[in-house]
Enzyme design. Structure first.
Site, PDB file in Angstrom:
ATOM      1  N   SER A  87      -5.371  -6.674 -60.265  1.00 12.09           N
ATOM      2  CA  SER A  87      -5.289  -5.211 -60.198  1.00 12.09           C
ATOM      3  C   SER A  87      -4.222  -4.687 -61.169  1.00 12.09           C
ATOM      4  O   SER A  87      -4.345  -4.885 -62.372  1.00 12.09           O
ATOM      5  CB  SER A  87      -5.033  -4.781 -58.757  1.00 12.09           C
ATOM      6  OG  SER A  87      -5.211  -3.387 -58.595  1.00 12.09           O
ATOM      7  N   ASP A  91       6.582  12.617 -71.832  1.00 11.12           N
ATOM      8  CA  ASP A  91       6.854  11.762 -72.992  1.00 11.12           C
ATOM      9  C   ASP A  91       6.817  10.276 -72.655  1.00 11.12           C
ATOM     10  O   ASP A  91       7.591   9.483 -73.193  1.00 11.12           O
ATOM     11  CB  ASP A  91       8.206  12.127 -73.605  1.00 11.12           C
ATOM     12  CG  ASP A  91       9.378  11.922 -72.646  1.00 11.12           C
ATOM     13  OD1 ASP A  91       9.127  11.782 -71.432  1.00 11.12           O
ATOM     14  OD2 ASP A  91      10.537  11.908 -73.103  1.00 11.12           O
ATOM     15  N   HIS A 134     -12.430  -5.560 -54.263  1.00 13.68           N
ATOM     16  CA  HIS A 134     -11.281  -5.599 -55.158  1.00 13.68           C
ATOM     17  C   HIS A 134     -10.358  -6.786 -54.892  1.00 13.68           C
ATOM     18  O   HIS A 134      -9.644  -7.239 -55.798  1.00 13.68           O
ATOM     19  CB  HIS A 134     -10.507  -4.285 -55.001  1.00 13.68           C
ATOM     20  CG  HIS A 134      -9.385  -4.103 -55.956  1.00 13.68           C
ATOM     21  ND1 HIS A 134      -9.583  -3.784 -57.287  1.00 13.68           N
ATOM     22  CD2 HIS A 134      -8.037  -4.179 -55.784  1.00 13.68           C
ATOM     23  CE1 HIS A 134      -8.405  -3.669 -57.887  1.00 13.68           C
ATOM     24  NE2 HIS A 134      -7.456  -3.913 -57.009  1.00 13.68           N
TER      25      HIS A 134
END
Length: 433
Positions: free
Chosen positions: A144, A359, A412
């Protein structure tokens, strides 16, 4: 170093010191914890290549496996394994409301936490690798979010890599967090629909619990405020192999009669708290959307919350006013998490600053990935609730030589179900299949 035995393995605990900021190595330091595991009879030999395991998250330490559980049995045939607690997690200088309280306010906390993304984790890995392997490259197994780290590794330090194995963790290279969640909510809805098809009585159960929470302020043990929205977060369980079944059992015993009224049972409250609290992994809430920072020059800006407004079916209170099922949510972090959870409340201002940071450095280098020479194999789970399949396959095509296995046999957490997923990936990365 502590060394001890578990069934079939020799375990050695390691601690490493790394800079807090790798660009300012003379500043603060962090201690990293890693657990080395080798098969009995092979622990003393120096011929085994190293495999470092990077856990999913962000914010989770490496799982505390015993003996040769899950995928370890397969890995130990070929590797000496390092279960590394990523910085700020597990026993690696953990970061939470208690340790972060020592910093001088939310701005300092946010600046500090910005050093706990995949870019810093990979630089930690390189520092650890040179100390353990004598400079030899190693194999990375990324589950993951650990796969997100592995793709950053390929972008910035491929010389440290022998092979890369990724399970359910191919990140989008370009998409903003908004795009990630626009793709996520339809998948989450499908998991809800599958659950309700499997357990039709849970439609009424979920509705009944949500209605109770809308009418009664409910504070769980320890101070967690269980609102209808917080209750919806239990849908995070729906993306794992047995999560739907475990959720069903949790919902089935939610109420108990106390005299002439019904209350949420102590057992339900304790189980819900265990599933919902971020006390053991606060970095998950603080840095989850920051994983997608750097894709463009926009802040993530509580993307999951903003995009949720585009999917009104997930509005629990509106559903209670009508006849539609109350849908549970999934891997989404919202501002109210920092109001409901006492483990997060002291950090809500820092979370706001992180959400509005514009940023973030880019995490991936498409040109370098397009020229990749490291053998890479990745399993992509069909309709994975946590990582978008289409985004993953787009990234797979962008990494030169990456081999994929797309499957609907697992959810998953397929890596944790046994040796089969890792065995298939090892065959793929070595060209054996």
């Amino acid at each position: 170093m502590a060394r001890y035995h578990q069934p079939g393995v020799v375990v050695t605990d390691h601690r490493f010191t790394v800079p807090l900021d790798h660009d300012a190595p003379d500043g603060g330091q962090l201690e990293l914890f890693g657990r080395e595991i080798a098969a009995v009879g092979r622990a003393e030999g120096g011929d085994l290549p190293w495999l470092v395991y990077l856990e999913g998250g962000p914010g989770f330490g490496a799982r505390r496996l015993t003996g040769r559980q899950a995928w370890l049995d397969r890995a130990l045939r070929d590797y000496r394994v390092l279960l590394l607690d990523q910085r700020g997690t597990g026993a690696s200088t953990p970061r939470n409301r208690q340790s972060l309280a020592a910093l001088a306010g939310p701005a300092a906390q946010a600046g500090h936490l910005a050093l706990f993304r995949a870019d810093s984790i990979v630089r930690d890995c390189e520092a650890v690798r040179t100390r353990l392997t004598g400079g030899a490259p190693w194999t990375v197994l990324g589950q993951s979010f650990g796969g997100f780290c592995a793709i950053h590794y390929l972008s910035t330090a491929p010389e440290g890599l022998r092979e890369v194995l990724i399970t359910g963790g191919l990140p989008s290279l370009h998409h903003h967090a908004d795009d990630v969640y626009r793709a996520a909510y339809p998948r989450i809805r499908r998991k809800n629909e599958a659950h309700y098809d499997r357990y039709p009585d849970d439609v009424a159960r979920v509705r009944r619990i949500a209605a109770h929470l809308a009418e009664h302020r409910t504070v769980l043990p320890g101070g967690y405020v269980l609102t209808p929205e917080a209750f919806q977060s239990l849908g995070l369980m729906l993306g794992t192999a047995d999560g739907s079944h475990q959720l069903h059992y949790l919902l089935a015993d939610a109420f108990i009669r106390a005299g002439d009224r019904l209350e949420l049972s102590d057992a339900f409250q304790e189980s819900a708290l265990a599933a919902l609290s971020f006390a053991g992994h606060p970095l998950y809430a603080l840095l989850h959307e920051a994983c997608y920072g750097g894709a463009g020059d926009r802040p993530t800006g509580w993307a999951a919350e903003r995009v949720r407004a585009e999917f009104p079916a997930f509005d629990a209170r509106a559903a209670l006013d009508g006849d539609d099922p109350v849908l549970l949510t999934g891997e989404t972090i919202h501002p109210w998490h920092f109001e409901s959870d006492p483990a997060l409340r002291p950090l809500r201002e820092a979370a706001e600053l992180l959400a509005h940071r514009a940023d973030w450095p880019a995490l991936y280098d498409p040109a370098r990935l397009a020229a990749n020479e490291v053998p890479v194999a990745a399993v992509v789970y069909h309709d994975d609730m946590y990582v978008d399949t289409a985004h993953s396959l787009e990234t797979a095509r962008a990494v030169r030589g990456l081999r994929t296995w797309v499957t609907d046999e697992y959810e998953h957490d397929g890596l944790r179900t046994g040796p089969h997923v890792l065995d298939r990936l090892i065959g793929l990365v070595r060209g054996e299949t």
